[in-house]
Write an enzyme that holds these catalytic residues in place. Structure first.
Site, PDB file in Angstrom:
ATOM      1  CG  HIS A 197      -1.816   1.172   1.294  1.00 21.94           C
ATOM      2  ND1 HIS A 197      -2.976   1.254   0.539  1.00 21.94           N
ATOM      3  CD2 HIS A 197      -1.729   2.339   1.984  1.00 21.94           C
ATOM      4  CE1 HIS A 197      -3.565   2.412   0.781  1.00 21.94           C
ATOM      5  NE2 HIS A 197      -2.835   3.093   1.650  1.00 21.94           N
ATOM      6  CG  ASP A 245      -5.502  -0.358   2.295  1.00 20.45           C
ATOM      7  OD1 ASP A 245      -5.161  -1.366   1.666  1.00 20.45           O
ATOM      8  OD2 ASP A 245      -6.012   0.633   1.745  1.00 20.45           O
TER       9      ASP A 245
HETATM   10  C1  GRF Z   1       0.208   0.269  -5.979  1.00 23.38           C
HETATM   11  O1  GRF Z   1       0.489   1.600  -5.625  1.00 23.38           O
HETATM   12  C2  GRF Z   1      -0.263  -0.512  -4.783  1.00 23.38           C
HETATM   13  O2  GRF Z   1       0.363  -0.137  -3.599  1.00 23.38           O
HETATM   14  C3  GRF Z   1      -1.717  -0.142  -4.731  1.00 23.38           C
HETATM   15  O3  GRF Z   1      -2.120  -0.157  -6.079  1.00 23.38           O
HETATM   16  C4  GRF Z   1      -0.988   0.163  -6.905  1.00 23.38           C
HETATM   17  C5  GRF Z   1      -0.819  -0.947  -7.903  1.00 23.38           C
HETATM   18  O4  GRF Z   1       0.180  -0.661  -8.843  1.00 23.38           O
HETATM   19  N1  GRF Z   1      -2.459  -1.048  -3.896  1.00 23.38           N
HETATM   20  P1  GRF Z   1       0.641  -1.768  -9.911  1.00 23.38           P
HETATM   21  O5  GRF Z   1      -0.631  -2.297 -10.574  1.00 23.38           O
HETATM   22  O6  GRF Z   1       1.391  -2.839  -9.189  1.00 23.38           O
HETATM   23  O7  GRF Z   1       1.501  -1.016 -10.880  1.00 23.38           O
END
Ligand code: GRF
Length: 179
Positions: free
Chosen positions: A99, A135
């Protein structure tokens, strides 16, 4: 054996694949998730909520599919749905999420924009064990990322994602070693 759940672009999935960790199956709630293309060489499946009578039945079907591929550890890499006990109870303590904030601050889908709007000097990244909340769940690793003057959601998120990729890999390696 690792299963990865995705909904979006999949840069975290790509980092896990590049790390050589044993990713064996990738599932999504969205058929059109660009992340699925990155896993074209692996078993992939889509579990859209609309294709199942309830959230619980969708989650049970997804858990069945992952376990049929030998998955023991599940990584949420940009998976944008809450998981029910029908899923979490199948992998007790073995579902982790990455996150883009220093949880418990700034949970939710707009964490990067929320941190900029709040004017924080430091944003950050958290990897945590997943429970039924949004989260929430025990924190495994966290790292601070300074906000720079002129940062936009895009520039800050790009820097956060670089940290996410490293931290997620480290947390997963730690969990695999602890088994
Ligand atoms: C990331 O910032 C993750 O922390 C959040 O969603 C985003 C996903 O990015 N939960 P990706 O699809 O891995 O590029």
């Amino acid at each position: 054996m690792i299963g990865v759940l995705v909904s979006g672009t999949g840069t975290n999935l790509q980092a896990l694949l590049d790390s050589g960790l044993p990713v064996r199956a990738v599932a999504s709630n969205r058929e059109d998730a660009p992340a699925l293309v990155r896993a074209a060489h692996l078993p992939t499946a889509t579990f859209a909520l609309s294709a199942h009578p309830s959230r619980e039945e969708r989650d049970a079907a997804m858990a069945d599919w992952l376990q049929s591929h030998g998955v023991e550890l599940v990584v949420l890499a940009g998976y944008m749905h809450i998981l029910t006990p029908a899923f979490l109870d199948r992998f007790p303590g073995r579902v982790v999420n990455v996150h883009p904030s220093l949880l418990p601050d700034f949970p939710g889908a707009h964490a990067v924009a929320d941190q900029l709007a709040a004017g924080v000097a430091e944003a950050g990244v958290t990897v945590h064990v997943v429970d039924e909340g949004v989260d929430t769940g025990p924190v495994l690793l966290q790292e601070r990322v300074p906000v720079q003057p002129g940062d936009t959601v895009e520039t800050l998120h790009a820097r956060l994602k670089q940290v996410e990729h490293r931290l997620l890999q480290a947390a997963v390696e730690e969990l695999l070693c602890a088994r």
